[in-house]
Write an enzyme that holds these catalytic residues in place. Sequence first.
Site, PDB file in Angstrom:
ATOM      1  CG  ASP A  13      -2.048   0.981   1.124  1.00 24.45           C
ATOM      2  OD1 ASP A  13      -2.355   1.429   0.001  1.00 24.45           O
ATOM      3  OD2 ASP A  13      -2.641   1.311   2.164  1.00 24.45           O
ATOM      4  CG  ASN A  61      -8.215  -1.824  -4.712  1.00 28.40           C
ATOM      5  OD1 ASN A  61      -7.313  -2.638  -4.517  1.00 28.40           O
ATOM      6  ND2 ASN A  61      -8.417  -0.800  -3.888  1.00 28.40           N
TER       7      ASN A  61
END
Length: 241
Positions: A13, A61
């Site tokens: 991330d 996502n």
Amino acid sequence: MKESPRHIAIIMDGNGRWAQKRGKQRSAGHQAGMKATRKIVEHCARLQIEALTVYAFSSENWRRPETEVNFLMELFVKAIRSELNKMHENNIRVQFIGELSRFSGILLNEIHTAEEKTANNNGMYLNIAVNYGGRAELVNAMCEIAGKVQSGEINPADITESTISAHTWLSVCPEPDLFIRTGGEQRLSNYLLWHLAYTELVFTDTLWPDFSAEELDQLILSYGARERRFGQTGEQVQASS
Ligand code: IPE
Ligand code: IPE
Ligand code: MG
């Protein structure tokens, strides 16, 4: 004895923030993130880690702007094409985990090529989680088991934790020993909910494109210094080691 993790699971991330800090588009962060992934995969293979599982795209996502989703899908296709030979040379077994049917034919084709080409390798498992959700994985396992109960193949009284594990997408790998999330957020974001039950967790502020082999080495060292008790007392663990 200092133990090495057999299986490392990573949430990669911080790509977007890495790019924003440099006044670049988020896509530049994903591109740089890809390079970091390549380095870490090669490093783990060199360290003879048995399995590395990386979160590349979550089932949530899809909620990002369409341009970013499209960029990522194209990046996955390009990345598989450019990295496959090297991974094969490194004896890596590539597996994609997640609900793959939502992807385009072009991406699915690359995914199947990568899995087939490396299926007979016997080095590190590289599990790439795409359109992956931990809850979806469990729903899928439950459906498969329910089907087997219905057909008489499984007796409900015989269902154990091993039965569930065997129906997950990571059934061939040992459970993750070390979990790393880069980018500073301290949450699981629907990652490996079943598998992380007793995993040692590490959250680092380093943004994924900046994550290096050296930092991984340090985290592996600090993993070795942790005492994994699995419910026992520290005294019991020390007595049996
Ligand atoms: C992780 O980086 C990559 C994907 C989710 C595909 P992010 O894109 O989430 O980066 P941040 O969290 O916005 O910085
Ligand atoms: C998790 O990161 C998914 C990947 C790294 C692929 P996100 O950036 O999507 O997670 P949230 O939305 O901040 O929890
Ligand atoms: Mg993020």
